[in-house]
Write a protein that holds these residues in place. Sequence first.
Motif, mmCIF file in Angstrom:
data_model
loop_
_atom_site.group_PDB
_atom_site.id
_atom_site.type_symbol
_atom_site.label_atom_id
_atom_site.label_comp_id
_atom_site.label_asym_id
_atom_site.label_seq_id
_atom_site.Cartn_x
_atom_site.Cartn_y
_atom_site.Cartn_z
ATOM 1 N N GLU A 38 -7.421 26.562 20.596
ATOM 2 C CA GLU A 38 -7.207 27.938 20.127
ATOM 3 C C GLU A 38 -8.512 28.677 19.889
ATOM 4 O O GLU A 38 -9.460 28.130 19.333
ATOM 5 C CB GLU A 38 -6.395 27.942 18.826
ATOM 6 C CG GLU A 38 -6.090 29.350 18.320
ATOM 7 C CD GLU A 38 -5.017 29.377 17.263
ATOM 8 O OE1 GLU A 38 -4.065 30.161 17.424
ATOM 9 O OE2 GLU A 38 -5.125 28.622 16.283
ATOM 10 N N SER A 92 -4.589 26.283 11.800
ATOM 11 C CA SER A 92 -3.321 26.461 11.084
ATOM 12 C C SER A 92 -3.368 27.585 10.055
ATOM 13 O O SER A 92 -2.354 28.249 9.801
ATOM 14 C CB SER A 92 -2.924 25.153 10.398
ATOM 15 O OG SER A 92 -3.915 24.734 9.487
ATOM 16 N N GLN A 95 -1.745 31.234 10.362
ATOM 17 C CA GLN A 95 -0.303 31.481 10.351
ATOM 18 C C GLN A 95 0.296 30.990 9.031
ATOM 19 O O GLN A 95 -0.160 29.995 8.477
ATOM 20 C CB GLN A 95 0.388 30.765 11.512
ATOM 21 C CG GLN A 95 -0.091 31.215 12.882
ATOM 22 C CD GLN A 95 0.701 30.567 13.994
ATOM 23 O OE1 GLN A 95 1.918 30.638 14.038
ATOM 24 N NE2 GLN A 95 -0.014 29.924 14.907
ATOM 25 N N LEU A 100 4.532 28.565 11.107
ATOM 26 C CA LEU A 100 3.879 27.597 11.983
ATOM 27 C C LEU A 100 4.677 26.298 12.055
ATOM 28 O O LEU A 100 4.837 25.718 13.137
ATOM 29 C CB LEU A 100 2.453 27.324 11.508
ATOM 30 C CG LEU A 100 1.655 26.329 12.359
ATOM 31 C CD1 LEU A 100 1.589 26.788 13.813
ATOM 32 C CD2 LEU A 100 0.250 26.150 11.785
ATOM 33 N N ARG A 103 7.543 26.808 14.426
ATOM 34 C CA ARG A 103 7.096 26.876 15.819
ATOM 35 C C ARG A 103 6.805 25.476 16.355
ATOM 36 O O ARG A 103 7.188 25.123 17.478
ATOM 37 C CB ARG A 103 5.839 27.739 15.945
ATOM 38 C CG ARG A 103 6.041 29.217 15.676
ATOM 39 C CD ARG A 103 4.770 29.989 15.990
ATOM 40 N NE ARG A 103 4.512 30.021 17.425
ATOM 41 C CZ ARG A 103 3.318 30.270 17.957
ATOM 42 N NH1 ARG A 103 2.265 30.471 17.175
ATOM 43 N NH2 ARG A 103 3.159 30.295 19.260
ATOM 44 N N ILE A 119 -4.495 20.004 14.256
ATOM 45 C CA ILE A 119 -4.787 21.260 13.557
ATOM 46 C C ILE A 119 -6.162 21.194 12.904
ATOM 47 O O ILE A 119 -6.692 20.116 12.627
ATOM 48 C CB ILE A 119 -3.712 21.577 12.493
ATOM 49 C CG1 ILE A 119 -3.707 20.503 11.394
ATOM 50 C CG2 ILE A 119 -2.332 21.711 13.131
ATOM 51 C CD1 ILE A 119 -2.797 20.843 10.225
#
Length: 297
Positions: A38, A92, A95, A100, A103, A119
């Motif tokens: 990410e 993490s 969100q 999260l 999801r 994460i």
Amino acid sequence: MKLGLHLPVSGHDASPEVIARTAEEAERIGLDSVWTWERLLRPTVPIAMGGPGGPVMDPPEAFASVYDPLDTLAYVAARTTRVTLGTSVLVSLFQNPVILARRIATIDRLSGGRLVAGIGQGWMEQEFAAAGVPMSRRGAGFEEHILAMRAVWGPNPVRFEGRRYQIPESEIGPKPVRPGGPTLLIGAAVPAAVERAARLGAGVTLVIFDFDATRETITTFRRTAEAAGHDPASLPIAIQVNGSVTAKPLDERAPLTGSPEQVATDLEALDADHVFWNDPMTGTDEQLHNLAQLIAK
């Protein structure tokens, strides 16, 4: 030991077609996993790499366009049947933990329990500003975020009362395939993060730069986990290699890079559960070909 590859999710040449083809080929040749990562944005000014106080440098071009890690894995889940789907790492704190956790559980369900949730707590100041999250949430706030997600993954009714996050008594679903949540890895670059993962009873994902330092980190992780009352053997250790397996031997090389023969020797000396390679500078077809040769060893 399980072997994997980062998907080509960054840069202006990344595309759904290339991502899907890479995942499908990785599964076909026998790799165990594919991974995403990410980045929210690429600042147009120099940044402190690793967080405040780190070396200041121009952000890599690849930061400018990175496919969302979870959305990408949902897409890949529909194109594969066996390969593990991992994030290394998803930030993490950007969100809400309920959103999260749901999801993550959704993709875990859609993929038949193939998700590994790696994460981290983030480091780039500009990303925290864009997400509207104070950097002070790192550390204790990151731990609380994990505990809140675990509450969501646990049995109903869910209730969580923390300093920063509260969940009213509720029924929340879907739940992950495995009771208690999917395999959880915490990205760790400093001793405090390694010890945090061990105390929380989570696995850890490390970037390898030096064999001796990595072995020492693994020993610290397992010793801390045991002292916290966890079974170290049940907590997975994943190693990310920023480099590639190459067609020919290298005279000078980083750990877990070089020819299939060189890498196979390195793997025998490393006590880890999962190793995966990330090299945006080398074409995915070449990487897959060389990894297939490694698997054959």
